[in-house]
Every structure is written in C-alpha cells, then in structure tokens.
Design an enzyme around this catalytic site. Sequence first.
Site, PDB file in Angstrom:
ATOM      1  N   ASN A 263     -12.925  13.324  60.473  1.00 29.86           N
ATOM      2  CA  ASN A 263     -12.307  14.223  61.456  1.00 29.86           C
ATOM      3  C   ASN A 263     -11.834  15.458  60.687  1.00 29.86           C
ATOM      4  OD1 ASN A 263     -11.465  14.744  64.222  1.00 29.86           O
ATOM      5  ND2 ASN A 263      -9.362  14.551  63.497  1.00 29.86           N
ATOM      6  N   LYS A 264     -11.287  16.394  61.406  1.00 26.80           N
ATOM      7  CA  LYS A 264     -10.875  17.669  60.829  1.00 26.80           C
ATOM      8  C   LYS A 264     -10.051  17.483  59.548  1.00 26.80           C
ATOM      9  CE  LYS A 264     -11.824  20.870  62.015  1.00 26.80           C
ATOM     10  NZ  LYS A 264     -13.042  21.498  61.458  1.00 26.80           N
TER      11      LYS A 264
ATOM     12  N   GLN B 241      -7.431  25.386  65.040  1.00 22.13           N
ATOM     13  CA  GLN B 241      -7.773  24.811  66.355  1.00 22.13           C
ATOM     14  C   GLN B 241      -6.552  24.183  67.032  1.00 22.13           C
ATOM     15  OE1 GLN B 241      -9.557  24.416  63.542  1.00 22.13           O
ATOM     16  NE2 GLN B 241     -11.723  24.054  63.952  1.00 22.13           N
TER      17      GLN B 241
ATOM     18  N   ARG C 187     -24.875  21.980  62.803  1.00 20.94           N
ATOM     19  CA  ARG C 187     -23.680  21.477  62.108  1.00 20.94           C
ATOM     20  C   ARG C 187     -23.951  20.009  61.733  1.00 20.94           C
ATOM     21  NH1 ARG C 187     -17.966  22.795  64.616  1.00 20.94           N
ATOM     22  NH2 ARG C 187     -17.410  22.431  62.438  1.00 20.94           N
TER      23      ARG C 187
ATOM     24  N   ARG D 146     -17.193  24.102  70.105  1.00 22.53           N
ATOM     25  CA  ARG D 146     -16.940  23.218  68.970  1.00 22.53           C
ATOM     26  C   ARG D 146     -16.237  21.967  69.489  1.00 22.53           C
ATOM     27  NH1 ARG D 146     -12.326  22.485  70.135  1.00 22.53           N
ATOM     28  NH2 ARG D 146     -12.019  21.390  68.187  1.00 22.53           N
ATOM     29  N   GLY D 147     -16.048  20.993  68.578  1.00 18.70           N
ATOM     30  CA  GLY D 147     -15.525  19.685  69.002  1.00 18.70           C
ATOM     31  C   GLY D 147     -16.732  18.793  69.300  1.00 18.70           C
ATOM     32  N   ALA D 148     -16.726  17.594  68.708  1.00 18.02           N
ATOM     33  CA  ALA D 148     -17.944  16.764  68.720  1.00 18.02           C
ATOM     34  C   ALA D 148     -18.577  16.572  70.113  1.00 18.02           C
ATOM     35  CB  ALA D 148     -17.640  15.426  68.051  1.00 18.02           C
TER      36      ALA D 148
ATOM     37  N   ASP E 182     -15.195  12.959  64.480  1.00 21.06           N
ATOM     38  CA  ASP E 182     -16.515  13.600  64.527  1.00 21.06           C
ATOM     39  C   ASP E 182     -17.636  12.610  64.269  1.00 21.06           C
ATOM     40  OD1 ASP E 182     -14.550  15.949  63.839  1.00 21.06           O
ATOM     41  OD2 ASP E 182     -16.372  16.770  64.744  1.00 21.06           O
TER      42      ASP E 182
HETATM   43  O1  MRU Z   1     -14.796  22.058  63.448  1.00 23.31           O
HETATM   44  P1  MRU Z   1     -14.472  21.584  64.835  1.00 23.31           P
HETATM   45  O2  MRU Z   1     -13.488  22.444  65.545  1.00 23.31           O
HETATM   46  O3  MRU Z   1     -15.731  21.337  65.648  1.00 23.31           O
HETATM   47  O4  MRU Z   1     -13.784  20.182  64.574  1.00 23.31           O
HETATM   48  C1  MRU Z   1     -13.334  19.435  65.655  1.00 23.31           C
HETATM   49  C2  MRU Z   1     -12.632  18.187  65.277  1.00 23.31           C
HETATM   50  O5  MRU Z   1     -12.502  17.846  64.118  1.00 23.31           O
HETATM   51  C3  MRU Z   1     -12.179  17.319  66.391  1.00 23.31           C
HETATM   52  O6  MRU Z   1     -11.012  16.621  66.053  1.00 23.31           O
HETATM   53  C4  MRU Z   1     -13.291  16.291  66.688  1.00 23.31           C
HETATM   54  O7  MRU Z   1     -14.502  16.956  66.941  1.00 23.31           O
HETATM   55  C5  MRU Z   1     -12.971  15.439  67.809  1.00 23.31           C
HETATM   56  S1  MRU Z   1     -13.162  16.356  69.305  1.00 23.31           S
HETATM   57  C6  MRU Z   1     -12.899  15.367  70.582  1.00 23.31           C
END
Ligand code: MRU
Length: 340
Positions: free
Chosen positions: A237-238, A187, A89, A55-57, A227
């Site tokens: 973002n999250k 996270q 996603r 996970r994470g963009a 994201d």
């Molecule tokens: O749902 P996730 O864990 O994939 O969400 C991740 C985030 O929101 C991060 O802040 C974002 O992807 C930036 S990662 C460098």
Amino acid sequence: MRVVNGEQSMDTRAVWFENGKVRMIDQRLIPQRFQVIDLQDHMGVAEAIRNMTVRGAPSIGAAAAYGMALAARNGVDLGTAAVELKGTRPTAYDLFYAVDHMVAMLERGDDPVQAADGYADQVVERCRLIGEYGAELIKDENNIMTHCNAGALATVDIGTALAPIRTAWHRGRRIYVYVSETRPRLQGMRLTAWELYNEGIPHSIIVDGAAGHYLRKDVNLVIVGADRIAANGDFANKIGTFDKAVLCRELAVPFYVAAPISTFDFSISTGNDIVIEDRSEDEVTQVGAERLAPEGSPALNPSFDMTPAMYVTGFITEVGILPPAEIERVRKAQVTGDEL
Ligand code: MRU
C-alpha cells in the site's frame, strides 16, 4: 460520492462512461478545482492512469476496463491494448485483474461498454459490502486513522478504507478520523480530507510523522487500503503504511486492511514478489514547480511499501473480515468455485 461545490451538492462516480467517452474526475486538481475530463481512446486512458489523473487500485482497474471497451469499439487489437494498459503502473493488482476480465468478456462476445459498466458496478457493490462488514468494527466515539486515499475517488465510489467509516457515520456513530497527509503526492490531505469534508465527517489532517503520536494517544483502530495482496497476506500500500502497521502492533491498536478480492494476487506467495513502483524524484524535491531541496541532493521515491501479514489484524473484504490465515480458504474457493 457526494461532492459539494459552493451551494450545490451532487452525486458522482470517479470514473464512468457517457456519450461514447470515458469520463473521470481529474484527481490531480482536487480540492482546488473539480474538473471532469473526457477520453476517446484507450491510449488516452493509459496516459490518465500513468499521470495519476485517475489513481487508487480499484479506480485504476475500472478505468482500464473502460479503456479496453474503447479499444474494442475502436477496432484496436485487444492483445495490444491490454499490454499498453497493463504497462502504465506496476503495483496495483486491480489493473491486471480488470484487463484480463475484460479480455475474457470481449472474447466471448459481450458488449464492450456493458461489460465495463458491469465491472465498475461490481467494484462499487464490493465496496458497499466492505462498508457493511467493516462498520461493525467501529464503535460510537471511536477515533480511526487512515493513510493515503482509499475512498470513493480510489474505488469508483464509496471506497475501501473509507467505506466502513462512511457506513458507520451514516449509521449514526460519532466518529473522528485522523487523515495522514501522505507525502509526497498528498492523497490523504488533498483527497481523503476532501471526501470526508463533503460528507460532513469530523476529521483532522496530520503530517505523516505525527502518526505515532496520535496512535499512542487516542486512536482506536487503523484502516488502510491495499494495492496488491499476496497469497500469504503480505500486502503493498502507499508508502508509510508499513510504519503505521508496526506501530499498531507495538501499541496494541487493531490494524485493518480494506480491499476487495480483486486486489488479492494469488499467483505470488509472499509480498517479496510485489513490484514496487518508483516515481520521479521531483515529487519529493519540489513543492509544485519549485525545487526546495539543494540542487545536488538526489531523492528516493518508492510509491508503495510492503507490510508483512503478521501485522494485519484482518482484511475487510466483500466476503467478510478475514484474518491472514483465512486467505488460503478464499483462494481454494476461487479455484473450486465454492461459495465463501
Ligand atoms: O499512488 P496511488 O494514489 O494510486 O496509491 C493509492 C493507494 O495506495 C491506495 O491506498 C490503494 O490503492 C488502495 S485504494 C482503495
């Protein structure tokens, strides 16, 4: 990234290719267990993105690039594989960027694994540059707040929001990081705290609701990841990012977004066009397998929120630190192929 396992310490990426397989750290198990899983086809990679093993963009993008490499090696129709990977996603733009990049590389006849490795290497190099530029913002004895995990796990290696923090620390700055736990999947508490612990960077985990308390007290700057960033600088973002951005403006705390240019979606003019992923109610109502909420109470679980550009002090990118008004220059340079 540095991983400390008992007496041993090793260096690893979040996702890579080895012996004909895509390998990735199972991020659902960190920090309790460090386990690497192997995937042999693009559908396995798609499932790993969907269930958040990865996970994470930027890491999602790199995993998808490797998924496309597997599809090409296994003789799968590239168009079909691209649709399957993109359907995992909806919010992280790097996923779409990486798949389109791989389709272009494969159609011109590039070696699949070399193309995907090249993509992952580029992600890491961008993060290194984000670290170099962003570290200039961090002074000795600064306290920094971050949200979710925008570290090495989220970006193949180094991180976006964590890159300036890592670089500043390795340059000898004495810093302290407030890590907001990031309900419901935690996270921040599970992944960001683990990365900082492994590097020896001083930090504390705070509950999401404590952000305002510490922002008012002693936070010098906030750095988060993204994201998807719209052409006007609105970004997703999250969930919980928007609240922090608004508080920062009210309290005059600089608020930075660290992201590579591959997270900018120039096809959408504002953040209102960003699709926000909704995830299962169980992530909110349960802790592990146990339901804590009343049986009859429903829950809402948007995985991301959208923060308008007006709250962003600057975007820390691989081409420098850009105030929202400068994004248009980057878009134009991409179209004309001009140097930034
Ligand atoms: O749902 P996730 O864990 O994939 O969400 C991740 C985030 O929101 C991060 O802040 C974002 O992807 C930036 S990662 C460098």
